[in-house]
Design a protein around this motif. Structure first.
Motif, PDB file in Angstrom:
ATOM      1  N   TRP A 420     -20.420   0.712 -51.852  1.00 11.15           N
ATOM      2  CA  TRP A 420     -19.164   1.183 -51.275  1.00 11.15           C
ATOM      3  C   TRP A 420     -18.189   1.662 -52.359  1.00 11.15           C
ATOM      4  O   TRP A 420     -17.453   2.609 -52.167  1.00 11.15           O
ATOM      5  CB  TRP A 420     -18.532   0.077 -50.434  1.00 11.15           C
ATOM      6  CG  TRP A 420     -18.780   0.254 -48.965  1.00 11.15           C
ATOM      7  CD1 TRP A 420     -17.936   0.810 -48.064  1.00 11.15           C
ATOM      8  CD2 TRP A 420     -19.959  -0.094 -48.232  1.00 11.15           C
ATOM      9  NE1 TRP A 420     -18.509   0.818 -46.808  1.00 11.15           N
ATOM     10  CE2 TRP A 420     -19.754   0.271 -46.882  1.00 11.15           C
ATOM     11  CE3 TRP A 420     -21.172  -0.682 -48.585  1.00 11.15           C
ATOM     12  CZ2 TRP A 420     -20.704   0.065 -45.895  1.00 11.15           C
ATOM     13  CZ3 TRP A 420     -22.121  -0.895 -47.598  1.00 11.15           C
ATOM     14  CH2 TRP A 420     -21.886  -0.523 -46.280  1.00 11.15           C
ATOM     15  N   LYS A 423     -18.970   5.149 -53.441  1.00 16.56           N
ATOM     16  CA  LYS A 423     -18.535   6.144 -52.458  1.00 16.56           C
ATOM     17  C   LYS A 423     -17.018   6.308 -52.431  1.00 16.56           C
ATOM     18  O   LYS A 423     -16.494   7.186 -51.746  1.00 16.56           O
ATOM     19  CB  LYS A 423     -19.029   5.752 -51.061  1.00 16.56           C
ATOM     20  CG  LYS A 423     -20.473   6.125 -50.779  1.00 16.56           C
ATOM     21  CD  LYS A 423     -20.596   7.610 -50.485  1.00 16.56           C
ATOM     22  CE  LYS A 423     -21.986   7.964 -49.999  1.00 16.56           C
ATOM     23  NZ  LYS A 423     -22.108   9.397 -49.655  1.00 16.56           N
ATOM     24  N   VAL A 425     -14.896   4.284 -51.056  1.00 21.76           N
ATOM     25  CA  VAL A 425     -14.350   3.901 -49.763  1.00 21.76           C
ATOM     26  C   VAL A 425     -13.128   3.008 -49.921  1.00 21.76           C
ATOM     27  O   VAL A 425     -12.194   3.054 -49.126  1.00 21.76           O
ATOM     28  CB  VAL A 425     -15.433   3.191 -48.921  1.00 21.76           C
ATOM     29  CG1 VAL A 425     -14.850   2.671 -47.620  1.00 21.76           C
ATOM     30  CG2 VAL A 425     -16.571   4.159 -48.634  1.00 21.76           C
ATOM     31  N   GLU A 438     -12.854  10.016 -43.232  1.00 23.43           N
ATOM     32  CA  GLU A 438     -13.645  10.152 -44.456  1.00 23.43           C
ATOM     33  C   GLU A 438     -14.289   8.825 -44.845  1.00 23.43           C
ATOM     34  O   GLU A 438     -15.451   8.782 -45.265  1.00 23.43           O
ATOM     35  CB  GLU A 438     -12.762  10.669 -45.590  1.00 23.43           C
ATOM     36  CG  GLU A 438     -12.296  12.113 -45.399  1.00 23.43           C
ATOM     37  CD  GLU A 438     -11.292  12.545 -46.451  1.00 23.43           C
ATOM     38  OE1 GLU A 438     -10.876  11.669 -47.267  1.00 23.43           O
ATOM     39  OE2 GLU A 438     -10.903  13.731 -46.478  1.00 23.43           O
ATOM     40  N   ALA A 442     -18.258   8.062 -45.016  1.00 23.86           N
ATOM     41  CA  ALA A 442     -18.894   7.554 -46.230  1.00 23.86           C
ATOM     42  C   ALA A 442     -19.633   6.252 -45.956  1.00 23.86           C
ATOM     43  O   ALA A 442     -20.759   6.030 -46.451  1.00 23.86           O
ATOM     44  CB  ALA A 442     -17.841   7.344 -47.315  1.00 23.86           C
ATOM     45  N   ASP A 445     -22.760   6.998 -44.030  1.00 23.11           N
ATOM     46  CA  ASP A 445     -23.754   7.596 -44.926  1.00 23.11           C
ATOM     47  C   ASP A 445     -24.468   6.524 -45.745  1.00 23.11           C
ATOM     48  O   ASP A 445     -25.681   6.615 -45.999  1.00 23.11           O
ATOM     49  CB  ASP A 445     -23.080   8.602 -45.862  1.00 23.11           C
ATOM     50  CG  ASP A 445     -22.616   9.854 -45.125  1.00 23.11           C
ATOM     51  OD1 ASP A 445     -23.044  10.056 -43.972  1.00 23.11           O
ATOM     52  OD2 ASP A 445     -21.809  10.614 -45.694  1.00 23.11           O
TER      53      ASP A 445
END
Length: 714
Positions: A420, A423, A425, A438, A442, A445
């Motif tokens: 995470w 990414k 996040v 978003e 993420a 994904d």
């Protein structure tokens, strides 16, 4: 015998009415005159027999087997038809499915609950009691003085019910009188979904919501309450948990209704009909929205119901469900406060979870010896995910998968944190819709990446393909495994296993094994559709239409019990751009009959069918079919699918465009029918009324529908 001590049932079926007509052959003892009765639970049960009433003073669980033997040994001269769960449960079938199927049989009128300490603590007892009330079955609790339970653990309505002790002669005779009579109980619908496993309580929001709906004395408050929050913040789950609350069920004693609208619900008339008929099965299914609202007001007038309207996007869609019901409350879940009425609305915001709740959601299900030392890290990870339930659920699924693969919880948490963090996040602003989207994309994904890592890239592609299904709909397992067979040569068993793995990764919002359906969260669905792109979506619509057509195998009646397939096939044909196939479907009398039959069975009547034509009928013939259905839909919902072809032949004018369709309809007629020689679109029954007005001497023709004439006795 231990399970049999939890709960026993006895059912009475009315003599004569229920006998040969409802018997189930091939599974009865040879000395029985009729078939089986109904409904299991957590104890043995009895077959239905034409015997003198068994001595119900022997109903103590430890003596139930001897009662069964005695009942079957009596000569068959009338009495009770009895089903007892352990004794009559069929091996190889899901036990709850058997219980539910038997409870839903029309001839079942009584359920006798033998209450023991284990029974009152059993969640199964609550489910059966709730289902019995939903089906209009009278529940009579009996007790064994030697095993008296703690009534404080029962739902209040059941705890307050008068209990009988068959060992006392007067109460024994009272029990017999109850079982000899009809149920007399109204149906109490309970339409809320099950609470998902692993539910994490949110005490503050829950308490505020409950306090808005019931007063200090436990009585219902006629108000509109609203759970408002962004997608994926747990509004629906919280509403479902509240619907299962015993205090709520006691306050709203006429039933819990539930409908999910979504962003594009179409015409809500059919949904309103479904709720109306859940309360009054004899209410006509209206095709006009105003008439449907009037009927809704009528059935709610003297009732106390909780009406949950989930996932509301538009005020116009919500408006009909707010009508009537002075003793009813509404619970609305929405992302947009603007859709709510201005007055008498108790607003409960559902935003991020509190730190302790969020950490619990991440660590649920793991052994305390492993999770407790990591509490600080779970708290920090949850804070990075902004305590958003959707992201917490996805992260938990990834952690659990690594633990199941043999990694320690510490290692699994470390891997999730790193993924995470990579990414980015943890840097999003939960108040910004763009940044929330978003972050959700993420996180999803990452979950898809974990699926591909463990199962291969093909599994990730299969997950993406689930987004082809309609929003906020329960999708049958057979349809998705059929799709995967078409797109990835994945067999039904392998497809079922993949669905279970998707569930383990928290990628499915709902997985209902008894009903064999699943549902995607709309936030997840939206992201998956972005990953697919329009070209792949169009191809998937084509595959799905082929799977549905193959299932029907030329006979649409095979899909009458498959509402998703019948209702959404036009949308998938339209998504494929298959205009010719869509036009052929909308002119297919067999499909129209099946779609109407499915709508009647669900309670929506012809409203859903008519909405389909308003949306998709663009061809010359399908538009005319839609016009006929618009005029005759109300009567078709009453008369049934067999009247579809006569209505079409009586309403669609013969010309070059309709010649082929009309010939096909004539060939499909299964029985003689009368219809006007000159097609007409005047309102239903008007042609017959004109005959009455024009003939002298009195006509012997009764009212028909849409020009279909029925003889009338003099």
């Amino acid at each position: 015998m231990q399970r049999s001590r939890e709960l026993c049932h006895q059912r009475r079926l009315l003599p004569g009415r229920d006998a040969p007509r409802h018997g189930v052959s091939g599974q009865d003892s040879p000395n029985l005159e009729c078939g089986r009765a109904t409904t299991p639970t957590n104890g043995p049960t009895q077959h239905r027999c034409r015997a003198r009433p068994p001595d119900l003073r022997q109903l103590r669980p430890r003596r139930w087997a001897s009662v069964r033997a005695r009942a079957q040994g009596e000569d068959h001269r009338g009495g009770f038809a009895v089903w007892q769960d352990l004794a009559d449960m069929e091996g190889g079938r899901d036990w709850w499915e058997q219980i539910a199927a038997l409870l839903r049989r029309k001839e079942v009128e009584h359920l006798v609950l033998v209450l023991t300490p284990r029974a009152v603590a059993s969640e199964i007892v609550r489910r059966e009691w709730r289902l019995a009330r939903q089906e209009g079955v009278r529940v009579t609790p009996v007790v064994d003085a030697a095993l008296r339970p703690d009534f404080g653990k029962l739902p209040r309505a059941l705890a307050r019910a008068h209990t009988l002790d068959p060992a006392i002669d007067e109460q024994w005779r009272q029990l017999l009188r109850i079982l000899e009579g009809p149920s007399g109980e109204p149906r109490v619908p309970f339409l809320a979904p099950e609470v998902p496993p692993g539910f994490v309580a949110r005490p503050e929001e829950y308490a505020r919501l409950k306090a808005a709906l019931i007063d200090g004395g436990g009585d219902a408050v006629a108000i509109t309450a609203a759970l408002r929050g962004a997608g994926g913040f747990g509004k629906t789950t919280l509403a479902a948990k509240l619907a299962h609350d015993d205090d709520i069920g006691e306050a709203f004693f006429h039933g819990i209704l539930w409908t999910t609208l979504g962003e594009n619900p179409g015409d809500v008339t059919g949904r309103l009909n479904t709720l109306t008929r859940a309360l009054d099965p004899l209410a006509p299914a209206e095709t006009d929205r105003d008439l449907a609202v009037a009927r809704w007001r009528e059935v709610l007038a003297q009732r106390h119901c909780l009406i949950v309207v989930d996932d509301v996007w538009h005020a116009a869609d919500l408006e009909p469900f707010l009508a009537g019901g002075p003793g009813c409350a509404r619970l609305v879940t929405t992302r947009d406060e603007a859709v709510l009425p201005r007055e008498r609305v108790a607003r409960v915001p559902v935003d991020a979870m509190r730190p302790g709740e969020a950490a619990e959601m991440l660590s649920r299900g793991f052994h305390p010896a492993e999770s407790h030392p990591l509490v600080a890290r779970f708290n920090a990870f949850a804070a990075g995910l902004r305590e958003w339930p959707l992201l917490l659920n996805l992260a938990h699924g990834r952690i659990a998968r690594r633990v199941d693969a043999g990694h320690s919880l510490d290692d699994a948490l470390t891997a999730a944190e790193a993924a995470w963090r990579a990414k980015g996040v943890g840097a999003f602003d939960a108040r910004s819709p763009r940044q929330r989207n978003e972050a959700a994309a993420a996180s999803l994904d990452l979950s898809i990446g974990a699926l591909a890592e463990g199962e291969g890239p093909e599994a990730a592609m299969r997950l993406e393909e689930l987004s082809v299904f309609a929003e906020d709909q329960d999708v049958p397992f057979w349809l998705v495994t059929g799709l995967w067979q078409s797109t990835g040569s994945l067999g039904a068993l392998d497809g079922g296993d993949l669905l279970l793995r998707l569930r383990a990764l928290s990628l499915l919002e709902r997985y209902d094994a008894p009903r064999a359906t699943f549902r995607l969260h709309d936030v997840v669905r939206a992201r998956l559709r972005e990953r697919l792109g329009p070209n792949r979506l169009r191809a998937l619509d084509a595959h799905l239409a082929e799977v549905i057509a193959a299932r029907a195998a030329g006979d649409w009646q095979r899909l009458v019990t498959e509402p998703y397939a019948l209702s959404h096939l036009p949308a998938h044909l339209a998504g494929d751009g298959e205009a010719e196939g869509l036009e052929a479907l909308l002119c297919d009398a067999g499909w129209i009959e099946a779609r109407l039959g499915s709508g009647i069975a669900s309670g929506e009547g012809a409203a859903g069918l008519m909405s389909c034509y308003r949306t998709f009928a663009t061809g010359a013939v399908s538009r005319r079919v839609g016009q006929v259905l618009a005029v005759t839909g109300h009567d078709l919902a009453i008369d049934g699918p067999t009247q579809v072809i006569p209505q079409l032949l009586g309403g669609v004018i013969l010309d070059r465009e309709t010649e082929v369709a009309r010939a096909t309809w004539r060939e499909a007629l299964r029985s003689p029918a009368l219809f006007p020689s000159r097609p007409t679109l005047v309102p239903s029954q008007m042609e017959v009324l004109r005959i009455h007005a024009g003939e002298s001497g009195g006509a012997k023709t009764g009212h028909g529908s849409g020009g279909i004439v029925r003889p009338r006795a003099e």
